[in-house]
Write a protein that holds these residues in place. Structure first.
Motif, PDB file in Angstrom:
ATOM      1  N   THR A   9     -18.103   8.654  60.412  1.00  0.00           N
ATOM      2  CA  THR A   9     -17.529   8.037  59.221  1.00  0.00           C
ATOM      3  C   THR A   9     -17.602   6.511  59.285  1.00  0.00           C
ATOM      4  O   THR A   9     -17.907   5.862  58.281  1.00  0.00           O
ATOM      5  CB  THR A   9     -16.081   8.499  59.002  1.00  0.00           C
ATOM      6  N   ARG A  16     -23.171   1.601  54.515  1.00  0.00           N
ATOM      7  CA  ARG A  16     -22.914   1.328  53.105  1.00  0.00           C
ATOM      8  C   ARG A  16     -22.737  -0.167  52.877  1.00  0.00           C
ATOM      9  O   ARG A  16     -23.278  -0.723  51.928  1.00  0.00           O
ATOM     10  CB  ARG A  16     -21.668   2.072  52.637  1.00  0.00           C
ATOM     11  N   GLU A  56     -14.801  12.086  39.902  1.00  0.00           N
ATOM     12  CA  GLU A  56     -15.437  12.841  40.984  1.00  0.00           C
ATOM     13  C   GLU A  56     -16.820  12.293  41.300  1.00  0.00           C
ATOM     14  O   GLU A  56     -17.167  12.080  42.460  1.00  0.00           O
ATOM     15  CB  GLU A  56     -15.535  14.325  40.613  1.00  0.00           C
ATOM     16  N   GLN A  57     -17.625  12.066  40.270  1.00  0.00           N
ATOM     17  CA  GLN A  57     -18.988  11.566  40.467  1.00  0.00           C
ATOM     18  C   GLN A  57     -19.001  10.183  41.109  1.00  0.00           C
ATOM     19  O   GLN A  57     -19.870   9.879  41.916  1.00  0.00           O
ATOM     20  CB  GLN A  57     -19.719  11.484  39.115  1.00  0.00           C
ATOM     21  N   CYS A  59     -16.695   8.979  43.063  1.00  0.00           N
ATOM     22  CA  CYS A  59     -15.906   8.987  44.303  1.00  0.00           C
ATOM     23  C   CYS A  59     -14.718   8.028  44.191  1.00  0.00           C
ATOM     24  O   CYS A  59     -14.491   7.179  45.057  1.00  0.00           O
ATOM     25  CB  CYS A  59     -16.770   8.635  45.513  1.00  0.00           C
ATOM     26  N   LEU A 132     -28.479  12.973  54.077  1.00  0.00           N
ATOM     27  CA  LEU A 132     -27.191  12.746  53.394  1.00  0.00           C
ATOM     28  C   LEU A 132     -26.915  13.847  52.369  1.00  0.00           C
ATOM     29  O   LEU A 132     -25.769  14.292  52.224  1.00  0.00           O
ATOM     30  CB  LEU A 132     -27.167  11.373  52.726  1.00  0.00           C
ATOM     31  N   LEU A 133     -27.961  14.312  51.679  1.00  0.00           N
ATOM     32  CA  LEU A 133     -27.769  15.432  50.756  1.00  0.00           C
ATOM     33  C   LEU A 133     -27.350  16.690  51.504  1.00  0.00           C
ATOM     34  O   LEU A 133     -26.497  17.453  51.026  1.00  0.00           O
ATOM     35  CB  LEU A 133     -29.039  15.670  49.948  1.00  0.00           C
ATOM     36  N   GLU A 134     -27.930  16.911  52.657  1.00  0.00           N
ATOM     37  CA  GLU A 134     -27.513  18.056  53.483  1.00  0.00           C
ATOM     38  C   GLU A 134     -26.063  17.902  53.917  1.00  0.00           C
ATOM     39  O   GLU A 134     -25.280  18.848  53.870  1.00  0.00           O
ATOM     40  CB  GLU A 134     -28.393  18.183  54.721  1.00  0.00           C
ATOM     41  N   LYS A 136     -23.719  16.274  52.405  1.00  0.00           N
ATOM     42  CA  LYS A 136     -22.854  16.504  51.245  1.00  0.00           C
ATOM     43  C   LYS A 136     -22.580  17.986  51.025  1.00  0.00           C
ATOM     44  O   LYS A 136     -21.540  18.358  50.498  1.00  0.00           O
ATOM     45  CB  LYS A 136     -23.497  15.926  49.981  1.00  0.00           C
ATOM     46  N   GLY A 137     -23.519  18.829  51.433  1.00  0.00           N
ATOM     47  CA  GLY A 137     -23.373  20.268  51.233  1.00  0.00           C
ATOM     48  C   GLY A 137     -22.525  20.966  52.289  1.00  0.00           C
ATOM     49  O   GLY A 137     -22.202  22.134  52.131  1.00  0.00           O
ATOM     50  N   LYS A 139     -19.363  22.230  54.065  1.00  0.00           N
ATOM     51  CA  LYS A 139     -18.004  22.537  53.585  1.00  0.00           C
ATOM     52  C   LYS A 139     -17.018  22.519  54.744  1.00  0.00           C
ATOM     53  O   LYS A 139     -17.294  23.101  55.803  1.00  0.00           O
ATOM     54  CB  LYS A 139     -17.971  23.899  52.914  1.00  0.00           C
TER      55      LYS A 139
END
Length: 140
Positions: A9, A16, A56-57, A59, A132-134, A136-137, A139
């Motif tokens: 994190t 960022r 949500e979109q 953040c 990063l897309l992975e 995000k998925g 859970k």
């Protein structure tokens, strides 16, 4: 005792900040905050949406987005309306002025993006976006 691993994190936040250093001066020069630009960008790409979806979109927490939307509305960049189907819901969309703001700023934002990519590398960028897309998925 195992050695401490690098903080995911913290590293994401630091990365960022590095990336935003390419864009922040241009945002400041144009009198926009990062959050305001994020909202303008999302609305330009996705069109009208409910404020909770936008939160949500982008953040952002609902109390934070309320203040940002108030300022964008005051400046004539977004329009908020109650949904005709459910008066409790608020729809947000870009005004013509908001559309023009995006169009004017996007050229220079793209130039800054290209500056970032020239240092980071296009292939690295593609790999990072994929990872990063992975992430995000995943859970909890």
């Amino acid at each position: 005792m195992s050695s401490a691993r690098p903080s995911l994190t913290l590293t994401l936040l630091q990365a960022r900040e590095t990336a935003m250093a390419f864009f922040r001066p241009w945002l400041n020069q144009n009198g926009l905050t990062e959050q305001q630009w994020r909202i303008i960008h999302i609305l330009r790409l996705q069109g009208k949406m409910e404020s909770y979806q936008l939160a949500e979109q982008a953040c952002m927490l609902k109390p934070s987005i309320t203040g940002v939307l108030s300022r964008l509305s005051r400046d004539g960049l977004v329009r908020r309306r109650k949904s005709p189907q459910d008066r409790r819901r608020v729809l947000v969309e870009l005004t013509e002025k908001g559309q023009k703001c995006f169009d004017v700023m996007s050229e220079d934002m793209e130039l800054n993006y290209q500056r970032l990519l020239s240092q980071f590398g296009g292939e690295n960028h593609q790999v990072l976006i994929g990872l990063l897309l992975e992430l995000k998925g995943v859970k909890p």
